[in-house]
Enzyme design. Structure first.
Site, PDB file in Angstrom:
ATOM      1  N   THR A 139      -6.545 101.647  55.844  1.00 40.27           N
ATOM      2  CA  THR A 139      -7.616 102.592  55.673  1.00 40.27           C
ATOM      3  C   THR A 139      -8.455 102.518  54.462  1.00 40.27           C
ATOM      4  O   THR A 139      -8.404 101.582  53.669  1.00 40.27           O
ATOM      5  CB  THR A 139      -7.195 104.055  55.664  1.00 40.27           C
ATOM      6  N   ASP A 140      -9.661 102.915  54.752  1.00 38.89           N
ATOM      7  CA  ASP A 140     -10.796 102.987  53.375  1.00 38.89           C
ATOM      8  C   ASP A 140     -10.104 103.927  52.477  1.00 38.89           C
ATOM      9  O   ASP A 140      -9.505 104.825  52.838  1.00 38.89           O
ATOM     10  CB  ASP A 140     -12.195 102.919  54.016  1.00 38.89           C
ATOM     11  N   ALA A 141     -11.284 104.235  51.576  1.00 35.44           N
ATOM     12  CA  ALA A 141     -11.085 105.434  50.748  1.00 35.44           C
ATOM     13  C   ALA A 141     -11.100 106.767  51.284  1.00 35.44           C
ATOM     14  O   ALA A 141     -10.378 107.761  50.751  1.00 35.44           O
ATOM     15  CB  ALA A 141     -12.211 105.304  49.492  1.00 35.44           C
TER      16      ALA A 141
END
Length: 150
Positions: free
Chosen positions: A21-23
């Site tokens: 995932t991203d942030a």
């Protein structure tokens, strides 16, 4: 040879981890391609072929072209179901139609098509699939295959 509708696709389950995932906790777009690659590898394994063994015999599968469409985001901890449906089977290539769905609600998240070529490991030039391997890919499709002008 071209596969026709009505065939149950192969599916592979996986979980979305933090590293995917991203942030914001949403799956980074390129990771869907990784999930679909894993499903194709597991499809091959289910048919009784390991990529490491095939490579040792001088045979590799490489992605020639990829197309992906994104519909909705997967998030951290989602369980995903990834299909790997062979829709075209030729002498030295396969075309897969794949979907990534969230297991909890069957929501379509991403879909794509991938043309995968069979090549020789020594020169990376197209090579005919061994007949046993080609037959293994054709068998689950059964009568759903028809000639497509090979």
């Amino acid at each position: 040879m071209r596969a026709q509708n009505g065939v149950q696709p192969f599916s592979h389950h996986c979980r979305v981890y933090y590293e995917d995932t991203d942030a914001g906790g949403i799956v980074y777009y390129v990771n869907y391609l990784k999930f679909m690659e894993r499903a194709r590898t597991e499809r091959l394994r289910e048919l009784g072929y390991a990529q490491s063994t095939l490579a040792g015999e001088g045979l590799l599968f490489v992605v020639h072209s990829a197309e992906a469409r994104y519909h909705a985001p997967a998030r951290l901890d989602d369980e995903l179901v990834i299909s790997a449906d062979v829709i075209e089977l030729n002498r030295a290539s396969l075309r897969f139609r794949q979907q990534v769905r969230r297991a909890a609600d069957n929501q379509l998240l991403c879909e794509g098509q991938f043309l995968v070529a069979c090549v020789g490991a020594e020169n990376l030039k197209p090579r005919a699939m061994p007949q046993t391997l080609r037959a293994a890919f054709a068998e689950p499709l059964g009568a759903g295959l028809s000639e497509a002008g090979e």
